[in-house]
Design an enzyme around this catalytic site. Sequence first.
Site, PDB file in Angstrom:
ATOM      1  N   GLU A 128      -5.597  -2.980 -17.218  1.00 61.25           N
ATOM      2  CA  GLU A 128      -5.164  -2.620 -18.565  1.00 61.25           C
ATOM      3  C   GLU A 128      -4.697  -1.164 -18.559  1.00 61.25           C
ATOM      4  O   GLU A 128      -4.977  -0.429 -17.610  1.00 61.25           O
ATOM      5  CB  GLU A 128      -6.304  -2.824 -19.565  1.00 61.25           C
ATOM      6  CG  GLU A 128      -6.775  -4.273 -19.664  1.00 61.25           C
ATOM      7  CD  GLU A 128      -7.886  -4.458 -20.689  1.00 61.25           C
ATOM      8  OE1 GLU A 128      -8.235  -3.472 -21.378  1.00 61.25           O
ATOM      9  OE2 GLU A 128      -8.407  -5.578 -20.788  1.00 61.25           O
ATOM     10  N   PRO A 129      -4.002  -0.730 -19.607  1.00 59.47           N
ATOM     11  CA  PRO A 129      -3.529   0.658 -19.640  1.00 59.47           C
ATOM     12  C   PRO A 129      -4.628   1.684 -19.396  1.00 59.47           C
ATOM     13  O   PRO A 129      -4.384   2.729 -18.789  1.00 59.47           O
ATOM     14  CB  PRO A 129      -2.935   0.788 -21.045  1.00 59.47           C
ATOM     15  CG  PRO A 129      -2.460  -0.599 -21.371  1.00 59.47           C
ATOM     16  CD  PRO A 129      -3.486  -1.516 -20.756  1.00 59.47           C
ATOM     17  N   GLY A 132      -8.128   0.435 -14.853  1.00 58.37           N
ATOM     18  CA  GLY A 132      -7.552  -0.004 -13.595  1.00 58.37           C
ATOM     19  C   GLY A 132      -8.654  -0.293 -12.595  1.00 58.37           C
ATOM     20  O   GLY A 132      -9.208  -1.387 -12.542  1.00 58.37           O
ATOM     21  N   GLU A 243      -9.230  -9.425  -1.353  1.00 60.66           N
ATOM     22  CA  GLU A 243      -8.017  -8.800  -1.888  1.00 60.66           C
ATOM     23  C   GLU A 243      -7.679  -7.536  -1.116  1.00 60.66           C
ATOM     24  O   GLU A 243      -6.513  -7.262  -0.802  1.00 60.66           O
ATOM     25  CB  GLU A 243      -8.197  -8.470  -3.368  1.00 60.66           C
ATOM     26  CG  GLU A 243      -6.988  -7.788  -3.985  1.00 60.66           C
ATOM     27  CD  GLU A 243      -7.175  -7.448  -5.459  1.00 60.66           C
ATOM     28  OE1 GLU A 243      -6.312  -6.736  -6.007  1.00 60.66           O
ATOM     29  OE2 GLU A 243      -8.177  -7.888  -6.058  1.00 60.66           O
ATOM     30  N   ARG A 244      -8.704  -6.747  -0.776  1.00 57.49           N
ATOM     31  CA  ARG A 244      -8.458  -5.510  -0.049  1.00 57.49           C
ATOM     32  C   ARG A 244      -8.063  -5.779   1.398  1.00 57.49           C
ATOM     33  O   ARG A 244      -7.284  -5.020   1.985  1.00 57.49           O
ATOM     34  CB  ARG A 244      -9.684  -4.607  -0.165  1.00 57.49           C
ATOM     35  CG  ARG A 244      -9.756  -3.993  -1.553  1.00 57.49           C
ATOM     36  CD  ARG A 244     -11.074  -3.414  -1.947  1.00 57.49           C
ATOM     37  NE  ARG A 244     -10.972  -2.922  -3.331  1.00 57.49           N
ATOM     38  CZ  ARG A 244     -11.998  -2.642  -4.111  1.00 57.49           C
ATOM     39  NH1 ARG A 244     -13.243  -2.807  -3.665  1.00 57.49           N
ATOM     40  NH2 ARG A 244     -11.805  -2.210  -5.339  1.00 57.49           N
ATOM     41  N   ARG A 269      19.920   7.721  18.061  1.00 58.79           N
ATOM     42  CA  ARG A 269      20.402   8.929  17.386  1.00 58.79           C
ATOM     43  C   ARG A 269      20.580  10.072  18.380  1.00 58.79           C
ATOM     44  O   ARG A 269      19.686  10.349  19.195  1.00 58.79           O
ATOM     45  CB  ARG A 269      19.426   9.342  16.283  1.00 58.79           C
ATOM     46  CG  ARG A 269      19.939  10.537  15.478  1.00 58.79           C
ATOM     47  CD  ARG A 269      18.922  11.009  14.462  1.00 58.79           C
ATOM     48  NE  ARG A 269      19.410  12.200  13.770  1.00 58.79           N
ATOM     49  CZ  ARG A 269      18.652  12.991  13.013  1.00 58.79           C
ATOM     50  NH1 ARG A 269      17.366  12.706  12.855  1.00 58.79           N
ATOM     51  NH2 ARG A 269      19.159  14.048  12.420  1.00 58.79           N
ATOM     52  N   GLN A 280      10.359  16.091  23.194  1.00 55.43           N
ATOM     53  CA  GLN A 280       8.906  15.929  23.271  1.00 55.43           C
ATOM     54  C   GLN A 280       8.276  15.819  21.885  1.00 55.43           C
ATOM     55  O   GLN A 280       7.302  15.082  21.687  1.00 55.43           O
ATOM     56  CB  GLN A 280       8.284  17.105  24.026  1.00 55.43           C
ATOM     57  CG  GLN A 280       6.807  16.895  24.347  1.00 55.43           C
ATOM     58  CD  GLN A 280       6.213  18.054  25.121  1.00 55.43           C
ATOM     59  OE1 GLN A 280       6.064  19.152  24.575  1.00 55.43           O
ATOM     60  NE2 GLN A 280       5.881  17.827  26.384  1.00 55.43           N
ATOM     61  N   GLN A 337      11.686  11.097   8.125  1.00 49.15           N
ATOM     62  CA  GLN A 337      11.973  12.410   8.714  1.00 49.15           C
ATOM     63  C   GLN A 337      12.765  12.277  10.016  1.00 49.15           C
ATOM     64  O   GLN A 337      13.738  13.011  10.245  1.00 49.15           O
ATOM     65  CB  GLN A 337      10.653  13.155   8.985  1.00 49.15           C
ATOM     66  CG  GLN A 337      10.829  14.610   9.361  1.00 49.15           C
ATOM     67  CD  GLN A 337      11.331  15.451   8.190  1.00 49.15           C
ATOM     68  OE1 GLN A 337      11.196  15.071   7.033  1.00 49.15           O
ATOM     69  NE2 GLN A 337      11.916  16.597   8.491  1.00 49.15           N
ATOM     70  N   HIS A 339      14.645   9.834  10.872  1.00 50.85           N
ATOM     71  CA  HIS A 339      15.977   9.290  10.583  1.00 50.85           C
ATOM     72  C   HIS A 339      16.933  10.375  10.088  1.00 50.85           C
ATOM     73  O   HIS A 339      18.153  10.164  10.063  1.00 50.85           O
ATOM     74  CB  HIS A 339      15.893   8.188   9.517  1.00 50.85           C
ATOM     75  CG  HIS A 339      15.609   6.819  10.047  1.00 50.85           C
ATOM     76  ND1 HIS A 339      14.390   6.459  10.576  1.00 50.85           N
ATOM     77  CD2 HIS A 339      16.397   5.702  10.124  1.00 50.85           C
ATOM     78  CE1 HIS A 339      14.427   5.186  10.936  1.00 50.85           C
ATOM     79  NE2 HIS A 339      15.640   4.709  10.689  1.00 50.85           N
TER      80      HIS A 339
END
Length: 392
Positions: A128-129, A132, A243-244, A269, A280, A337, A339
Amino acid sequence: MLKREFTEEQTLFRGAYRKFLQQEIVPYMEHWREQGIVGREAFLKAGKLGFLMTWPDEQYGGMGDNDFRFEQIIIEENQYALTGDWGATTHSRLVGPYLSRFGNEEQKQRFLPKCVAGESILAIAMTEPDAGSDLAGMRATAIDQGDHYLLNGNKIYISNGINADVIIVAAKTDPSNNPRNIGLFIVERNFEGFTHGPMLKKMGQKGQDTAELFFQDVIVPKSNVLGDDAKGLSYLMEGLAEERLISASSSLAAAQKAFDITLNFTRDRKLFKKSLADFQNTQFKLADLRAELDMQQTYLDQCVKALNHNALSAVDAAKVKLLSSELQCRVVDEGVQLHGGAGYMDEYPISRMFTDARVTRIYAGTSEVMKLIVARDMYKDETLPFIDRDLP
């Protein structure tokens, strides 16, 4: 990396699911992301081939095999195919088991076959708002009216919130006398008084439809209550470890994929007439991540084994969720980073993976709450004023 343990059947299952994704999901994923919602036909196609809710008994349409490794394979292959924002696992393994664990036979017969077939899509509404991670702070109520309950309140950030046909809603049943009495109520799409807001616009995971749900004097028949109407909080706690683990499996698989993408990019690249992989600094950064990924994969697989033996503790689930989500965010950040400018462009998968990753440190319990759970266990014989004993 050490050899992972999957059965021959599960290895064949992985190959079949990978083929299914390439044929039926990948070609449409970009369109679904633009729409903000995956087409319902995805669930129907997956259900037809046995890729939804593998665990229910055959009488309900499933395989009758509760081994979590089947879902682990589905999670991993979705991340490798860059289709992780499809809400199949939310439907199959996060929400579906509530019907099996706490539903009666009539409810199982009524809901499970359609869910297995993908005809009914599932969601769960807890957040809910103002509530959580602290589930006990929810304000939604479901008041007993004799032959039905009257449900009022709203829920937010609900995955599958638009697509869902069946939503398990958590609400307080005795807010005045015992605010910790919470029930789980099965709300169906056609119930009068139930509405959802527009799809929420998010930073990432844009193919996963997410919405706010509203309940105004919704009549929920007694036949749509899961188990005891005062034990919903304990039911939710029972499902949180799995769930976790689901969240951790997804995070680690996404991190593995991001690492592979970045490794390949550094080979191609060029910088100062050399490959980026020849420096390195690049080698050391990726070596650190490679070691962490392999270590955490071993721990996560042990947690899966524990879950399969009904031995996964809330503390171990918190640890693996915390570490996997934090590692995922480090891998995608380093990936962007390395990329360079390309990492900031959505045409490169690492850009999208970066924004998709950020929420993993929030949902299924924030990293801060995971640390509190671990700390509470460390100091369980002591009184710590900063630890809320009511935390999940």
